[in-house]
Scaffold this motif. Structure first.
Motif, PDB file in Angstrom:
ATOM      1  N   ARG A  96      10.382 -23.399  35.070  1.00 44.07           N
ATOM      2  CA  ARG A  96       9.449 -24.054  34.710  1.00 44.07           C
ATOM      3  C   ARG A  96       9.914 -25.320  33.895  1.00 44.07           C
ATOM      4  NH1 ARG A  96       5.169 -20.659  33.311  1.00 44.07           N
ATOM      5  NH2 ARG A  96       4.163 -20.747  35.400  1.00 44.07           N
ATOM      6  N   ARG A  97      11.012 -24.743  33.016  1.00 45.76           N
ATOM      7  CA  ARG A  97      11.645 -25.904  32.143  1.00 45.76           C
ATOM      8  C   ARG A  97      12.113 -26.849  32.958  1.00 45.76           C
ATOM      9  NH1 ARG A  97      12.174 -29.716  30.136  1.00 45.76           N
ATOM     10  NH2 ARG A  97      13.085 -30.147  28.094  1.00 45.76           N
ATOM     11  N   ILE A  98      12.869 -26.477  34.077  1.00 44.96           N
ATOM     12  CA  ILE A  98      13.677 -27.362  35.061  1.00 44.96           C
ATOM     13  C   ILE A  98      12.906 -28.314  35.767  1.00 44.96           C
ATOM     14  CG2 ILE A  98      15.092 -27.449  37.215  1.00 44.96           C
ATOM     15  CD1 ILE A  98      16.563 -24.797  36.404  1.00 44.96           C
ATOM     16  N   ASN A  99      11.624 -27.604  36.092  1.00 49.61           N
ATOM     17  CA  ASN A  99      10.586 -28.495  36.886  1.00 49.61           C
ATOM     18  C   ASN A  99      10.003 -29.407  35.915  1.00 49.61           C
ATOM     19  OD1 ASN A  99       8.532 -28.825  39.042  1.00 49.61           O
ATOM     20  ND2 ASN A  99       6.969 -28.157  37.650  1.00 49.61           N
ATOM     21  N   ARG A 100       9.986 -29.207  34.699  1.00 53.54           N
ATOM     22  CA  ARG A 100       9.334 -30.156  33.705  1.00 53.54           C
ATOM     23  C   ARG A 100      10.242 -31.187  33.605  1.00 53.54           C
ATOM     24  NH1 ARG A 100       8.074 -26.841  30.183  1.00 53.54           N
ATOM     25  NH2 ARG A 100       9.576 -27.144  28.473  1.00 53.54           N
ATOM     26  N   LEU A 101      11.559 -30.892  33.398  1.00 53.61           N
ATOM     27  CA  LEU A 101      12.770 -31.993  33.078  1.00 53.61           C
ATOM     28  C   LEU A 101      12.771 -33.009  34.453  1.00 53.61           C
ATOM     29  CD1 LEU A 101      15.114 -32.762  31.547  1.00 53.61           C
ATOM     30  CD2 LEU A 101      16.511 -31.364  32.687  1.00 53.61           C
ATOM     31  N   ARG A 102      12.557 -32.342  35.661  1.00 53.50           N
ATOM     32  CA  ARG A 102      12.831 -32.997  36.922  1.00 53.50           C
ATOM     33  C   ARG A 102      11.498 -34.147  36.949  1.00 53.50           C
ATOM     34  NH1 ARG A 102       8.718 -33.816  41.006  1.00 53.50           N
ATOM     35  NH2 ARG A 102       9.654 -34.835  42.951  1.00 53.50           N
ATOM     36  N   VAL A 129      20.819 -13.790  33.205  1.00 51.12           N
ATOM     37  CA  VAL A 129      21.301 -15.038  33.667  1.00 51.12           C
ATOM     38  C   VAL A 129      21.782 -15.761  32.590  1.00 51.12           C
ATOM     39  CG1 VAL A 129      20.059 -17.221  34.598  1.00 51.12           C
ATOM     40  CG2 VAL A 129      19.146 -14.721  34.943  1.00 51.12           C
ATOM     41  N   ARG A 130      21.240 -15.851  31.413  1.00 47.00           N
ATOM     42  CA  ARG A 130      22.033 -16.437  30.300  1.00 47.00           C
ATOM     43  C   ARG A 130      23.632 -15.982  30.185  1.00 47.00           C
ATOM     44  NH1 ARG A 130      19.681 -14.384  25.588  1.00 47.00           N
ATOM     45  NH2 ARG A 130      17.600 -15.341  26.559  1.00 47.00           N
ATOM     46  N   GLY A 131      23.920 -14.760  30.446  1.00 45.18           N
ATOM     47  CA  GLY A 131      25.208 -14.195  30.382  1.00 45.18           C
ATOM     48  C   GLY A 131      26.151 -14.980  31.458  1.00 45.18           C
ATOM     49  N   LEU A 132      25.493 -15.202  32.583  1.00 44.83           N
ATOM     50  CA  LEU A 132      26.176 -15.802  33.774  1.00 44.83           C
ATOM     51  C   LEU A 132      26.396 -17.483  33.446  1.00 44.83           C
ATOM     52  CD1 LEU A 132      24.428 -14.291  36.859  1.00 44.83           C
ATOM     53  CD2 LEU A 132      26.563 -13.854  36.309  1.00 44.83           C
ATOM     54  N   ILE A 133      25.573 -17.950  32.815  1.00 39.90           N
ATOM     55  CA  ILE A 133      25.650 -19.441  32.302  1.00 39.90           C
ATOM     56  C   ILE A 133      26.703 -19.426  31.525  1.00 39.90           C
ATOM     57  CG2 ILE A 133      24.733 -21.228  31.155  1.00 39.90           C
ATOM     58  CD1 ILE A 133      22.076 -20.266  32.473  1.00 39.90           C
ATOM     59  N   GLU A 134      26.989 -18.531  30.463  1.00 37.21           N
ATOM     60  CA  GLU A 134      27.685 -18.591  29.297  1.00 37.21           C
ATOM     61  C   GLU A 134      29.168 -18.370  29.960  1.00 37.21           C
ATOM     62  OE1 GLU A 134      26.131 -16.248  26.516  1.00 37.21           O
ATOM     63  OE2 GLU A 134      24.720 -17.728  25.668  1.00 37.21           O
ATOM     64  N   GLU A 135      29.362 -17.397  31.000  1.00 39.09           N
ATOM     65  CA  GLU A 135      30.682 -17.025  31.464  1.00 39.09           C
ATOM     66  C   GLU A 135      31.506 -18.427  31.923  1.00 39.09           C
ATOM     67  OE1 GLU A 135      29.801 -14.057  34.525  1.00 39.09           O
ATOM     68  OE2 GLU A 135      29.694 -12.484  33.121  1.00 39.09           O
ATOM     69  N   ARG A 136      30.463 -19.420  32.769  1.00 38.50           N
ATOM     70  CA  ARG A 136      31.078 -20.292  33.312  1.00 38.50           C
ATOM     71  C   ARG A 136      31.241 -21.646  32.541  1.00 38.50           C
ATOM     72  NH1 ARG A 136      31.045 -18.858  38.134  1.00 38.50           N
ATOM     73  NH2 ARG A 136      31.680 -20.745  39.030  1.00 38.50           N
ATOM     74  N   ILE A 137      30.686 -21.418  31.302  1.00 44.20           N
ATOM     75  CA  ILE A 137      30.869 -22.706  30.501  1.00 44.20           C
ATOM     76  C   ILE A 137      32.555 -22.862  29.928  1.00 44.20           C
ATOM     77  CG2 ILE A 137      30.518 -23.576  28.118  1.00 44.20           C
ATOM     78  CD1 ILE A 137      27.672 -22.372  28.071  1.00 44.20           C
ATOM     79  N   GLY A 138      33.040 -24.037  30.221  1.00 47.66           N
ATOM     80  CA  GLY A 138      34.380 -24.094  29.988  1.00 47.66           C
ATOM     81  C   GLY A 138      34.964 -24.630  31.349  1.00 47.66           C
ATOM     82  N   VAL A 139      34.270 -24.129  32.510  1.00 52.51           N
ATOM     83  CA  VAL A 139      35.033 -24.758  33.806  1.00 52.51           C
ATOM     84  C   VAL A 139      35.182 -26.251  33.880  1.00 52.51           C
ATOM     85  CG1 VAL A 139      34.580 -24.884  36.214  1.00 52.51           C
ATOM     86  CG2 VAL A 139      33.913 -22.699  34.771  1.00 52.51           C
ATOM     87  N   PRO A 140      36.298 -26.642  34.094  1.00 47.98           N
ATOM     88  CA  PRO A 140      36.668 -28.145  34.169  1.00 47.98           C
ATOM     89  C   PRO A 140      35.646 -28.934  35.029  1.00 47.98           C
ATOM     90  CG  PRO A 140      38.498 -26.880  34.508  1.00 47.98           C
ATOM     91  CD  PRO A 140      37.411 -25.832  34.376  1.00 47.98           C
ATOM     92  N   ASP A 141      35.458 -30.179  34.235  1.00 51.79           N
ATOM     93  CA  ASP A 141      34.617 -31.105  35.159  1.00 51.79           C
ATOM     94  C   ASP A 141      33.309 -30.668  35.523  1.00 51.79           C
ATOM     95  OD1 ASP A 141      36.601 -32.940  35.215  1.00 51.79           O
ATOM     96  OD2 ASP A 141      37.743 -31.958  36.879  1.00 51.79           O
ATOM     97  N   ALA A 142      32.652 -29.828  34.601  1.00 47.11           N
ATOM     98  CA  ALA A 142      31.109 -29.393  34.848  1.00 47.11           C
ATOM     99  C   ALA A 142      30.555 -29.173  33.540  1.00 47.11           C
ATOM    100  CB  ALA A 142      31.322 -27.962  35.612  1.00 47.11           C
ATOM    101  N   THR A 146      24.953 -28.406  34.891  1.00 49.27           N
ATOM    102  CA  THR A 146      25.437 -27.993  36.263  1.00 49.27           C
ATOM    103  C   THR A 146      25.285 -26.576  36.402  1.00 49.27           C
ATOM    104  OG1 THR A 146      26.933 -29.862  36.421  1.00 49.27           O
ATOM    105  CG2 THR A 146      27.268 -28.087  37.923  1.00 49.27           C
ATOM    106  N   HIS A 147      25.910 -25.942  35.192  1.00 48.85           N
ATOM    107  CA  HIS A 147      26.150 -24.356  35.233  1.00 48.85           C
ATOM    108  C   HIS A 147      24.441 -23.582  35.486  1.00 48.85           C
ATOM    109  CE1 HIS A 147      30.267 -24.866  34.492  1.00 48.85           C
ATOM    110  NE2 HIS A 147      30.193 -25.082  33.364  1.00 48.85           N
ATOM    111  N   CYS A 148      23.670 -24.297  34.418  1.00 43.78           N
ATOM    112  CA  CYS A 148      22.068 -23.751  34.533  1.00 43.78           C
ATOM    113  C   CYS A 148      21.708 -24.018  35.984  1.00 43.78           C
ATOM    114  CB  CYS A 148      21.514 -24.698  33.528  1.00 43.78           C
ATOM    115  SG  CYS A 148      21.980 -24.228  31.683  1.00 43.78           S
ATOM    116  N   LEU A 149      21.700 -24.988  36.553  1.00 42.35           N
ATOM    117  CA  LEU A 149      21.056 -25.396  37.846  1.00 42.35           C
ATOM    118  C   LEU A 149      21.739 -24.251  39.017  1.00 42.35           C
ATOM    119  CD1 LEU A 149      21.122 -29.187  37.837  1.00 42.35           C
ATOM    120  CD2 LEU A 149      19.200 -27.736  37.813  1.00 42.35           C
TER     121      LEU A 149
END
Length: 203
Positions: A96-102, A129-142, A146-149
């Protein structure tokens, strides 16, 4: 071509791979979400989320043709999925937050997406889900957006896949139950046929 099974990493995929379980082309998904500015990624991500919500309802409803899903708004689809228990509360809040942002992007020419928007989405997500997002933080050029989406879209579709498996298992249980009932009926009929006539007449 790669054997990488991670749906949140760009992959060419192959026949019989994890990609076949998704309701969208993962290669197209990565191309769309990984290019452009964050506001463009939000627009693209929203399209994928809308697609997954539609497919979730099509596959969950007994008579999906009775509802014009193509005429329903994004919010209405999300609310219906929530009401039917198809999506957990945390994921509903995140989407719902993504929809509001869009919507903010679509109705304000000067609207800018900032890093804190991504943090807001991350903080609304369920713990796993938050854990999956945080695992990907630090990936170059993202960016965090991007990770949240990516994580939101992939986990929403995996939830859809889970419900498909649930319905298959439920149908299999019904088939086994019907077979057991028929078998019991057959055994009772055979038992009755073997009873002496006098016994059958008394009953």
């Amino acid at each position: 071509m790669t054997d990488n099974p991670d749906p949140m990493s760009a992959s060419e995929g192959k026949e019989g791979s994890i990609e076949e379980s998704f309701s969208f082309d993962l290669r197209l998904f990565h191309r769309r979400i990984e290019v452009g500015d964050d506001w463009q990624r939000v627009i693209q991500g929203h399209l994928f989320l809308d697609h997954v919500l539609t497919r979730t309802l099509e596959e969950a409803l007994t008579k999906p043709d009775e509802i014009r899903l193509d005429r329903m708004s994004f919010s209405a689809k999300l609310d219906l999925c929530s009401a039917l228990g198809l999506i957990d509360e945390g994921t509903v809040k995140m989407v719902r937050r993504i929809n509001r942002l869009r919507n903010d992007i679509s109705h304000d020419l000067n609207f800018e997406v900032h890093e804190y928007h991504g943090r807001e989405i991350r903080d609304l997500a369920p713990p796993f889900v938050r854990g999956l997002i945080e695992e990907r933080i630090g990936v170059p050029d993202a960016s965090i957006m991007t990770h949240c989406l990516k994580v939101a879209i992939v986990t929403l579709d995996m939830n859809r896949q889970r419900w498909i498996e649930h319905r298959k298992a439920q149908k299999a249980r019904e088939v086994r139950l019907n077979a057991a009932i028929e078998n019991a009926r057959r055994i009772l009929e055979e038992t009755k046929a073997r009873e002496p006539r006098t016994t059958r007449e008394r009953t």
